[in-house]
Design a protein around this motif. Sequence first.
Motif, PDB file in Angstrom:
ATOM      1  N   VAL A 178      34.990  -4.920 -13.731  1.00 56.07           N
ATOM      2  CA  VAL A 178      34.932  -5.812 -12.564  1.00 56.07           C
ATOM      3  C   VAL A 178      34.433  -5.025 -11.356  1.00 56.07           C
ATOM      4  O   VAL A 178      34.824  -3.875 -11.146  1.00 56.07           O
ATOM      5  CB  VAL A 178      36.336  -6.402 -12.260  1.00 56.07           C
ATOM      6  N   ASP A 179      33.592  -5.661 -10.571  1.00 58.54           N
ATOM      7  CA  ASP A 179      33.106  -5.043  -9.337  1.00 58.54           C
ATOM      8  C   ASP A 179      33.931  -5.470  -8.129  1.00 58.54           C
ATOM      9  O   ASP A 179      34.279  -4.655  -7.275  1.00 58.54           O
ATOM     10  CB  ASP A 179      31.634  -5.410  -9.102  1.00 58.54           C
ATOM     11  N   VAL A 180      34.223  -6.782  -8.060  1.00 60.81           N
ATOM     12  CA  VAL A 180      34.953  -7.322  -6.907  1.00 60.81           C
ATOM     13  C   VAL A 180      36.057  -8.257  -7.392  1.00 60.81           C
ATOM     14  O   VAL A 180      35.811  -9.135  -8.222  1.00 60.81           O
ATOM     15  CB  VAL A 180      34.011  -8.098  -5.953  1.00 60.81           C
ATOM     16  N   VAL A 181      37.267  -8.061  -6.858  1.00 63.42           N
ATOM     17  CA  VAL A 181      38.370  -8.992  -7.095  1.00 63.42           C
ATOM     18  C   VAL A 181      38.480  -9.902  -5.879  1.00 63.42           C
ATOM     19  O   VAL A 181      38.654  -9.428  -4.750  1.00 63.42           O
ATOM     20  CB  VAL A 181      39.703  -8.258  -7.315  1.00 63.42           C
ATOM     21  N   LEU A 182      38.336 -11.199  -6.109  1.00 58.51           N
ATOM     22  CA  LEU A 182      38.509 -12.195  -5.050  1.00 58.51           C
ATOM     23  C   LEU A 182      39.948 -12.680  -5.159  1.00 58.51           C
ATOM     24  O   LEU A 182      40.288 -13.445  -6.061  1.00 58.51           O
ATOM     25  CB  LEU A 182      37.515 -13.338  -5.266  1.00 58.51           C
ATOM     26  N   MET A 183      40.822 -12.212  -4.254  1.00 57.29           N
ATOM     27  CA  MET A 183      42.263 -12.333  -4.473  1.00 57.29           C
ATOM     28  C   MET A 183      42.993 -13.000  -3.320  1.00 57.29           C
ATOM     29  O   MET A 183      42.779 -12.680  -2.152  1.00 57.29           O
ATOM     30  CB  MET A 183      42.859 -10.934  -4.699  1.00 57.29           C
ATOM     31  N   ASP A 184      43.888 -13.921  -3.676  1.00 57.81           N
ATOM     32  CA  ASP A 184      44.775 -14.546  -2.704  1.00 57.81           C
ATOM     33  C   ASP A 184      45.909 -13.575  -2.368  1.00 57.81           C
ATOM     34  O   ASP A 184      46.160 -12.612  -3.097  1.00 57.81           O
ATOM     35  CB  ASP A 184      45.337 -15.844  -3.274  1.00 57.81           C
ATOM     36  N   VAL A 185      46.598 -13.833  -1.261  1.00 62.34           N
ATOM     37  CA  VAL A 185      47.748 -13.011  -0.881  1.00 62.34           C
ATOM     38  C   VAL A 185      49.026 -13.570  -1.493  1.00 62.34           C
ATOM     39  O   VAL A 185      49.832 -12.839  -2.067  1.00 62.34           O
ATOM     40  CB  VAL A 185      47.884 -12.936   0.650  1.00 62.34           C
ATOM     41  N   GLN A 186      49.211 -14.871  -1.389  1.00 66.61           N
ATOM     42  CA  GLN A 186      50.423 -15.507  -1.882  1.00 66.61           C
ATOM     43  C   GLN A 186      50.273 -15.878  -3.353  1.00 66.61           C
ATOM     44  O   GLN A 186      49.608 -16.853  -3.694  1.00 66.61           O
ATOM     45  CB  GLN A 186      50.726 -16.758  -1.048  1.00 66.61           C
TER      46      GLN A 186
ATOM     47  N   GLY B 173      49.701 -10.382  -3.276  1.00 65.85           N
ATOM     48  CA  GLY B 173      48.615  -9.497  -2.882  1.00 65.85           C
ATOM     49  C   GLY B 173      49.094  -8.188  -2.292  1.00 65.85           C
ATOM     50  O   GLY B 173      48.524  -7.122  -2.569  1.00 65.85           O
ATOM     51  N   PHE B 174      50.144  -8.249  -1.488  1.00 60.78           N
ATOM     52  CA  PHE B 174      50.669  -7.033  -0.860  1.00 60.78           C
ATOM     53  C   PHE B 174      51.181  -6.047  -1.915  1.00 60.78           C
ATOM     54  O   PHE B 174      50.950  -4.839  -1.805  1.00 60.78           O
ATOM     55  CB  PHE B 174      51.810  -7.379   0.108  1.00 60.78           C
ATOM     56  N   ALA B 175      51.873  -6.569  -2.917  1.00 56.65           N
ATOM     57  CA  ALA B 175      52.427  -5.700  -3.954  1.00 56.65           C
ATOM     58  C   ALA B 175      51.355  -5.213  -4.928  1.00 56.65           C
ATOM     59  O   ALA B 175      51.475  -4.130  -5.504  1.00 56.65           O
ATOM     60  CB  ALA B 175      53.520  -6.450  -4.720  1.00 56.65           C
ATOM     61  N   THR B 176      50.306  -6.003  -5.096  1.00 56.21           N
ATOM     62  CA  THR B 176      49.252  -5.648  -6.044  1.00 56.21           C
ATOM     63  C   THR B 176      48.329  -4.560  -5.523  1.00 56.21           C
ATOM     64  O   THR B 176      47.880  -3.691  -6.280  1.00 56.21           O
ATOM     65  CB  THR B 176      48.422  -6.894  -6.403  1.00 56.21           C
ATOM     66  N   MET B 177      48.025  -4.601  -4.242  1.00 55.90           N
ATOM     67  CA  MET B 177      47.015  -3.717  -3.670  1.00 55.90           C
ATOM     68  C   MET B 177      47.263  -2.225  -3.918  1.00 55.90           C
ATOM     69  O   MET B 177      46.333  -1.517  -4.351  1.00 55.90           O
ATOM     70  CB  MET B 177      46.858  -3.977  -2.171  1.00 55.90           C
ATOM     71  N   PRO B 178      48.459  -1.681  -3.658  1.00 53.61           N
ATOM     72  CA  PRO B 178      48.651  -0.237  -3.854  1.00 53.61           C
ATOM     73  C   PRO B 178      48.379   0.211  -5.288  1.00 53.61           C
ATOM     74  O   PRO B 178      47.720   1.236  -5.518  1.00 53.61           O
ATOM     75  CB  PRO B 178      50.120  -0.015  -3.461  1.00 53.61           C
ATOM     76  N   GLU B 179      48.873  -0.567  -6.253  1.00 62.48           N
ATOM     77  CA  GLU B 179      48.672  -0.222  -7.663  1.00 62.48           C
ATOM     78  C   GLU B 179      47.194  -0.364  -8.046  1.00 62.48           C
ATOM     79  O   GLU B 179      46.653   0.463  -8.792  1.00 62.48           O
ATOM     80  CB  GLU B 179      49.539  -1.127  -8.541  1.00 62.48           C
ATOM     81  N   LEU B 180      46.555  -1.397  -7.537  1.00 60.60           N
ATOM     82  CA  LEU B 180      45.148  -1.615  -7.849  1.00 60.60           C
ATOM     83  C   LEU B 180      44.290  -0.474  -7.299  1.00 60.60           C
ATOM     84  O   LEU B 180      43.408   0.042  -7.995  1.00 60.60           O
ATOM     85  CB  LEU B 180      44.699  -2.959  -7.270  1.00 60.60           C
ATOM     86  N   ARG B 181      44.558  -0.059  -6.082  1.00 63.52           N
ATOM     87  CA  ARG B 181      43.774   1.015  -5.477  1.00 63.52           C
ATOM     88  C   ARG B 181      44.013   2.349  -6.189  1.00 63.52           C
ATOM     89  O   ARG B 181      43.106   3.176  -6.310  1.00 63.52           O
ATOM     90  CB  ARG B 181      44.128   1.161  -3.984  1.00 63.52           C
ATOM     91  N   LEU B 182      45.240   2.541  -6.663  1.00 62.02           N
ATOM     92  CA  LEU B 182      45.573   3.778  -7.354  1.00 62.02           C
ATOM     93  C   LEU B 182      44.911   3.859  -8.718  1.00 62.02           C
ATOM     94  O   LEU B 182      44.336   4.895  -9.087  1.00 62.02           O
ATOM     95  CB  LEU B 182      47.097   3.894  -7.498  1.00 62.02           C
ATOM     96  N   ARG B 183      44.974   2.777  -9.474  1.00 58.19           N
ATOM     97  CA  ARG B 183      44.483   2.790 -10.849  1.00 58.19           C
ATOM     98  C   ARG B 183      43.005   2.439 -10.984  1.00 58.19           C
ATOM     99  O   ARG B 183      42.347   2.866 -11.926  1.00 58.19           O
ATOM    100  CB  ARG B 183      45.322   1.821 -11.688  1.00 58.19           C
ATOM    101  N   PHE B 184      42.498   1.644 -10.037  1.00 56.85           N
ATOM    102  CA  PHE B 184      41.100   1.187 -10.133  1.00 56.85           C
ATOM    103  C   PHE B 184      40.397   1.364  -8.780  1.00 56.85           C
ATOM    104  O   PHE B 184      40.009   0.374  -8.133  1.00 56.85           O
ATOM    105  CB  PHE B 184      41.050  -0.279 -10.575  1.00 56.85           C
TER     106      PHE B 184
ATOM    107  N   ASN C 117      48.624 -10.044  11.457  1.00 58.96           N
ATOM    108  CA  ASN C 117      49.493  -9.108  10.738  1.00 58.96           C
ATOM    109  C   ASN C 117      49.152  -9.069   9.243  1.00 58.96           C
ATOM    110  O   ASN C 117      49.155  -8.001   8.622  1.00 58.96           O
ATOM    111  CB  ASN C 117      50.966  -9.490  10.925  1.00 58.96           C
ATOM    112  N   TYR C 118      48.882 -10.247   8.668  1.00 57.50           N
ATOM    113  CA  TYR C 118      48.487 -10.300   7.263  1.00 57.50           C
ATOM    114  C   TYR C 118      47.144  -9.603   7.058  1.00 57.50           C
ATOM    115  O   TYR C 118      46.947  -8.871   6.088  1.00 57.50           O
ATOM    116  CB  TYR C 118      48.396 -11.751   6.788  1.00 57.50           C
ATOM    117  N   VAL C 119      46.212  -9.865   7.972  1.00 54.25           N
ATOM    118  CA  VAL C 119      44.895  -9.233   7.885  1.00 54.25           C
ATOM    119  C   VAL C 119      45.036  -7.715   7.925  1.00 54.25           C
ATOM    120  O   VAL C 119      44.487  -6.993   7.084  1.00 54.25           O
ATOM    121  CB  VAL C 119      43.982  -9.701   9.033  1.00 54.25           C
ATOM    122  N   ALA C 120      45.807  -7.228   8.897  1.00 54.27           N
ATOM    123  CA  ALA C 120      45.976  -5.784   9.054  1.00 54.27           C
ATOM    124  C   ALA C 120      46.649  -5.158   7.833  1.00 54.27           C
ATOM    125  O   ALA C 120      46.232  -4.091   7.363  1.00 54.27           O
ATOM    126  CB  ALA C 120      46.794  -5.491  10.310  1.00 54.27           C
ATOM    127  N   ARG C 121      47.673  -5.825   7.287  1.00 50.50           N
ATOM    128  CA  ARG C 121      48.386  -5.272   6.128  1.00 50.50           C
ATOM    129  C   ARG C 121      47.480  -5.156   4.910  1.00 50.50           C
ATOM    130  O   ARG C 121      47.487  -4.134   4.218  1.00 50.50           O
ATOM    131  CB  ARG C 121      49.598  -6.144   5.794  1.00 50.50           C
TER     132      ARG C 121
END
Length: 218
Positions: free
Chosen positions: A48-56, A62-73, A88-92
Amino acid sequence: MTRLLLADDHTILRDGIRALLSAEPDLDVVGEASNGAEVLALLETTPVDVVLMDVQMPILDGFATMPELRLRFPEVRVLVLTMLDHENYVARMLDAGALGYVLKNAAISEITHAIRTVAAGNPFLCTEIGLNMLYKAVVQRPGTEDSTAEGHSGADLTARELEVLKLIAEGLTNGEIADKLFTSKRTIETHRQNIIAKTQAKNTAALIKLAVSRGLIS
């Protein structure tokens, strides 16, 4: 060809996005997920090149997924597609590693532009988010004067009207502004009339003075 993974817990929304993107020859939806756990599992087996992802989303949002996604992929880029428009959501999400942020009410032309921008490794904020930030930076900053160069208040201009004002002052036509903001010429004409009505500016020169006084152009 940009390979996309759609992540949203609403099947009908994923179906709609897939159908709209099917008209784009350079964009290919290679997978779908309803939560963050499914995103991470699919990335293990699907290029995959781009994940088009919702937050909720359930299970892993989305908040919980991002750290693991960035670490592994780390090579996979994330474009957030959500209805959450608070800064605040945008910044997070951006701090967590997302490269772009788009609201679900954006036009498909803006969404496809955002996908291509993020796929190229460049950051992207949708027009509405960018305008909200511009509005807060210009209108709500400490020490900002509430009067225009003509002595009329411009503080009640909306974020979109401020952006239109900036582009008018830069010399763009209504048609050029419409293309830049992904909207219709008639909509821009309406914004222009509202700006004139609110500021009582008599001509383009007065609008340019207003834009300078608001810090939109130098």
